[in-house]
Design an enzyme around this catalytic site. Structure first.
Site, PDB file in Angstrom:
ATOM      1  N   GLU A 127      73.915 -53.842   9.468  1.00  0.00           N
ATOM      2  CA  GLU A 127      74.111 -53.775  10.828  1.00  0.00           C
ATOM      3  C   GLU A 127      75.110 -54.652  11.588  1.00  0.00           C
ATOM      4  O   GLU A 127      74.685 -55.515  12.411  1.00  0.00           O
ATOM      5  CB  GLU A 127      72.594 -54.053  11.357  1.00  0.00           C
ATOM      6  CG  GLU A 127      71.616 -53.042  10.884  1.00  0.00           C
ATOM      7  CD  GLU A 127      70.105 -53.188  11.546  1.00  0.00           C
ATOM      8  OE1 GLU A 127      70.123 -54.197  12.331  1.00  0.00           O
ATOM      9  OE2 GLU A 127      69.446 -52.468  11.373  1.00  0.00           O
ATOM     10  N   ASN A 169      75.096 -51.240   4.956  1.00  0.00           N
ATOM     11  CA  ASN A 169      74.187 -50.531   5.212  1.00  0.00           C
ATOM     12  C   ASN A 169      73.864 -50.653   6.984  1.00  0.00           C
ATOM     13  O   ASN A 169      74.096 -51.707   7.637  1.00  0.00           O
ATOM     14  CB  ASN A 169      72.702 -51.226   4.708  1.00  0.00           C
ATOM     15  CG  ASN A 169      71.490 -50.233   5.157  1.00  0.00           C
ATOM     16  OD1 ASN A 169      71.424 -49.019   4.695  1.00  0.00           O
ATOM     17  ND2 ASN A 169      70.352 -50.850   5.642  1.00  0.00           N
ATOM     18  N   ASP A 234      63.034 -42.530   8.315  1.00  0.00           N
ATOM     19  CA  ASP A 234      61.788 -42.319   9.130  1.00  0.00           C
ATOM     20  C   ASP A 234      62.086 -41.528  10.307  1.00  0.00           C
ATOM     21  O   ASP A 234      63.125 -41.348  10.694  1.00  0.00           O
ATOM     22  CB  ASP A 234      60.883 -43.551   9.337  1.00  0.00           C
ATOM     23  CG  ASP A 234      61.695 -44.549  10.109  1.00  0.00           C
ATOM     24  OD1 ASP A 234      62.751 -44.378  10.937  1.00  0.00           O
ATOM     25  OD2 ASP A 234      61.287 -45.645   9.946  1.00  0.00           O
TER      26      ASP A 234
END
Ligand code: XIL
Length: 298
Positions: A127, A169, A234
């Protein structure tokens, strides 16, 4: 295959879950984990605040427990995450400049060395890009040590564990947009200059729709010569949860360098997204429609 891991393996992929190591003693949880998943990632236990709570004092208890569970059950391990602007220990939050840079690189070296040979893929940096339209780096204490902090972290990780695949990521990278393009440009630059990067993780914390160019975005990264992985999947309920899960799975399978999918937890009640009921198993451990959609897509 009749399980996620068997069906994924038939396609040459892994299927993983984020694990809170404290739940490994809950049999209802571990039964599903061991039956369905062949890759694990620590939900929190390998982060900087957990692994180096005081500067130079390392705590590998949770991470080691997860690695032993994985080794005993034929699972590979994703390492998450060596450097991130969140979940830093208090001592690092208060640092800056060369002191912080040295502490951060030492952290990468120590943790990657401890787990050397046991990690399939490391999220070396998590991030680091800003949301919105700038395509720029996120402001953080790490970023303020100099724009080269990310490549310094990747070089240190490679030196410490040459066998691990090294990933960048991030989230909100689920289509071709300013943020994913900023990351794309960094990866292209790293590849052109020989900075050691092997993979890009797409967290894929999704809402009620999926970007139409999700697969095309994965493919453009793969075309740079890196693997891609779905690392924290998710999906919110309220839309077509099962359809979105199926589409993400098909997108990964359609990209030959998409090597695996990880959901960010096992059962809905394990999820950091709480009332979103965002995972593949309900709180009683029953398979949801989203589970069937993934299995059918594999
Ligand atoms: C989350 C965990 O699931 C929570 O338990 C914790 O309180 C906060 O972090 N992106 C990431 C993960 O890379 O590390 C985050 O995990 C979710 C968002």
């Amino acid at each position: 295959g009749t399980t996620l891991k068997a069906a994924a393996a038939e396609k040459g992929r892994y299927f993983g879950a984020a694990v809170a190591t404290g739940k490994l003693s809950t049999s209802a949880y571990t039964t599903i984990l061991n039956r369905e998943f062949n890759s694990v990632v620590a939900e929190n236990e390998m982060k900087w605040d957990a692994t180096e709570p005081q500067q130079g004092q390392f705590n590998y208890g949770g991470g080691d427990r997860l690695v032993s569970h994985a080794q005993a059950n034929g699972m590979s391990v994703r390492g998450h995450a060596l450097l991130w602007y969140q979940q830093q220990p208090g001592w690092a939050q208060g640092m800056s400049g060369s002191a912080l840079r040295n502490a951060a690189i030492n952290h990468v070296t120590q943790v990657a060395t401890h787990f050397r040979g046991k990690i399939h893929s490391w999220d070396v940096v998590n991030e680091a890009f800003a949301d919105g339209g700038s395509g720029a780096r996120r402001d953080s204490n790490l970023q303020r040590t100099g724009n080269d902090w990310i490549e310094a972290a990747f070089r240190a990780a490679r030196a410490a564990d040459p066998g691990a695949k090294l990933c960048y990521n991030d989230y909100n990278t689920d289509g071709i947009n300013a943020k994913s393009t900023g990351i794309y440009n960094m990866v292209r630059d790293f590849k052109s200059r020989g900075v050691p990067i092997d993979c890009v993780g797409f967290q894929s914390h999704l809402g009620t729709s999926l970007a139409g160019d999700y697969q095309a975005n994965l493919q453009r990264f793969a075309d740079l010569g890196v693997d891609v992985q779905i690392t924290e999947l998710d999906v919110m309920t309220g839309g077509n949860q099962a359809t979105i899960y199926g589409s993400v799975t098909r997108a990964c399978l359609a990209v030959s360098r998409c090597t695996g999918i990880t959901t960010w937890g096992v059962r809905d009640c394990d999820s950091w997204r709480g009332s979103d009921n965002a995972l593949l198993f309900d709180c009683n451990g029953n398979k949801k429609a989203a589970y069937t959609a993934v299995l059918d897509a594999l």
